[in-house]
Design an enzyme around this catalytic site. Structure first.
Site, PDB file in Angstrom:
ATOM      1  N   ASN A 199       0.883  -1.252   0.060  1.00  0.00           N
ATOM      2  CA  ASN A 199      -0.261  -0.591   0.049  1.00  0.00           C
ATOM      3  C   ASN A 199       0.715   1.076  -0.137  1.00  0.00           C
ATOM      4  OD1 ASN A 199      -1.763  -1.647   0.192  1.00  0.00           O
ATOM      5  ND2 ASN A 199      -2.087  -1.025   2.634  1.00  0.00           N
ATOM      6  N   THR A 200       1.239   0.830   1.034  1.00  0.00           N
ATOM      7  CA  THR A 200       2.843   2.720   0.933  1.00  0.00           C
ATOM      8  C   THR A 200       3.305   2.539  -0.477  1.00  0.00           C
ATOM      9  OG1 THR A 200       3.487   2.238   3.310  1.00  0.00           O
ATOM     10  CG2 THR A 200       4.914   3.018   1.641  1.00  0.00           C
ATOM     11  N   GLY A 239      -2.475   4.886   7.687  1.00  0.00           N
ATOM     12  CA  GLY A 239      -0.734   4.706   7.904  1.00  0.00           C
ATOM     13  C   GLY A 239       0.374   4.346   7.324  1.00  0.00           C
ATOM     14  N   ASP A 240      -0.729   3.386   6.498  1.00  0.00           N
ATOM     15  CA  ASP A 240       0.276   3.281   5.158  1.00  0.00           C
ATOM     16  C   ASP A 240      -0.162   4.460   4.273  1.00  0.00           C
ATOM     17  OD1 ASP A 240       0.154   0.272   6.686  1.00  0.00           O
ATOM     18  OD2 ASP A 240      -1.918   0.170   4.501  1.00  0.00           O
ATOM     19  N   ALA A 241      -1.134   4.943   4.017  1.00  0.00           N
ATOM     20  CA  ALA A 241      -0.370   5.816   2.876  1.00  0.00           C
ATOM     21  C   ALA A 241      -0.091   6.791   3.543  1.00  0.00           C
ATOM     22  CB  ALA A 241      -2.344   6.463   2.845  1.00  0.00           C
TER      23      ALA A 241
END
Length: 348
Positions: free
Chosen positions: A68-69, A299-301
């Site tokens: 995702n990150t 949080g990944d974003a």
């Protein structure tokens, strides 16, 4: 530094397919889950995935924290800037991940396991909370030999991001990237990922921290680290400053520790061994509750936006702002995803 679109950023972790459905307290209790947590699946959790599909209108979404990150960072950068490495099975779920990454412009270099299926993460949404239960399957089969076979990608990159979840899978691969960064003055990012990582994989985290230039986590992960190391404090600035000043292999760079706290200010500590860390706090930009669709992957974003800013050579406070901007965009989408047509960052 300015990204030129030559796969300068390499991300490593566990590719997963999110099986995401809306649940309630009864469902959480049935499987022993907490409203805002992340755990590895055990035998008693294996029926969760089918139940989400059959009774909770679950959606299949490309997941895996660092994946995702990586998509988030690529969202901010020129084409062909980011490559993602992990292990999947030879199945339709892997094809779903490949399709989502291709649409996002993210290049993947997967290891394909012959026996295990692609990993999956059951995501139970309750209000604005999400509980994640991960069956690693093929993701747990990553081998350092795959990284060595593709070492030209490592040499090509100048920045490495390793999600903390990978410390449950293949520490040698994470350390290979960490050591390469320290040896050649490249940059190594580590994410704490979930409270159970610093709690139950304390030694693995401690192996990687001396190589870490940027450490990203949230308040519950930071407090789990403090508890595991008998720090006798839950104060986030104190924990961040402690982490910033731990011993470091590459003394040419100070360590930056970035701790998000949901809607509370993001705490950043920058320091070096034997010095007093510099502490900053950055308020989170408010968003109307009615606009929040899904907090899974926020949080990944944040990490993706921060990485995007870093790869563009922006100053630290702007990287934090980009992280908050991308997280804000992500929570208005379904699952860990980003809006299209693509939006451009504007300083708040």
């Amino acid at each position: 530094m300015s990204s030129t679109g030559k796969f300068e950023l390499l991300c490593l972790e566990n590719p997963l397919l999110d099986i995401q459905g809306t649940g309630d307290e009864k469902l959480l209790q049935k499987y022993g889950l907490k409203p805002n947590d992340a755990i590895l699946a055990e035998k008693q959790h294996m029926d969760l995935y089918q139940e989400l599909m059959e009774k909770h209108d679950a959606k299949l979404i490309a997941g895996g924290a660092a994946q995702n990150t990586a998509r988030g960072a690529q969202y901010c950068l020129p084409p062909d800037s980011v490559i993602y490495i992990g292990c999947v099975g030879k199945d339709e779920h892997a094809k779903t991940l490949e399709k989502a990454n291709k649409e996002a412009g993210l290049k993947t270099c997967y290891r394909y396991d012959e026996e295990q299926p692609t990993g999956r993460c059951g995501v139970v949404i309750t209000g604005h909370n999400r509980s994640m239960c991960t069956d690693l399957a093929a993701a747990n089969c990553y081998k350092i030999e795959h990284l060595k076979e593709n070492w030209e990608l490592v040499e090509q990159a100048n920045t490495y991001f390793v999600g903390g979840y990978h410390l449950t899978v293949c520490v040698p691969a994470a350390l290979a990237l960490a050591e390469e960064a320290a040896k050649k003055n490249k940059t190594f990012f580590l994410s704490l990922s979930a409270p159970f990582i610093p709690q139950f994989f304390k030694d693995q985290v401690d192996q990687c921290l001396p190589y870490t230039d940027y450490l990203i986590g949230n308040e519950t992960e930071a407090r789990a680290y403090a508890a595991a190391h008998d720090m006798n404090t839950e104060d986030i600035p104190t924990i961040a400053k402690h982490l910033a000043c731990l011993p470091k292999k590459n003394a040419k760079k100070p360590r930056a520790v970035i701790i998000t706290q949901g809607t509370d200010p993001t705490v950043v500590a920058v320091g070096a061994e034997g010095e007093e860390a510099q502490l900053s706090k950055y308020p989170v930009h408010s968003i109307e509750q009615s606009k929040i669709n899904d907090t899974n992957g926020a949080g990944d974003a944040f990490a993706g936006g921060f990485l995007g800013g870093y790869m563009q050579g922006r100053e630290l406070k702007t990287c934090v702002d980009m992280g908050q901007w991308l997280a804000q965009l992500s929570i208005q989408e379904l699952g860990p995803s980003y809006p299209y047509p693509k939006q451009n960052y504007k300083a708040s």
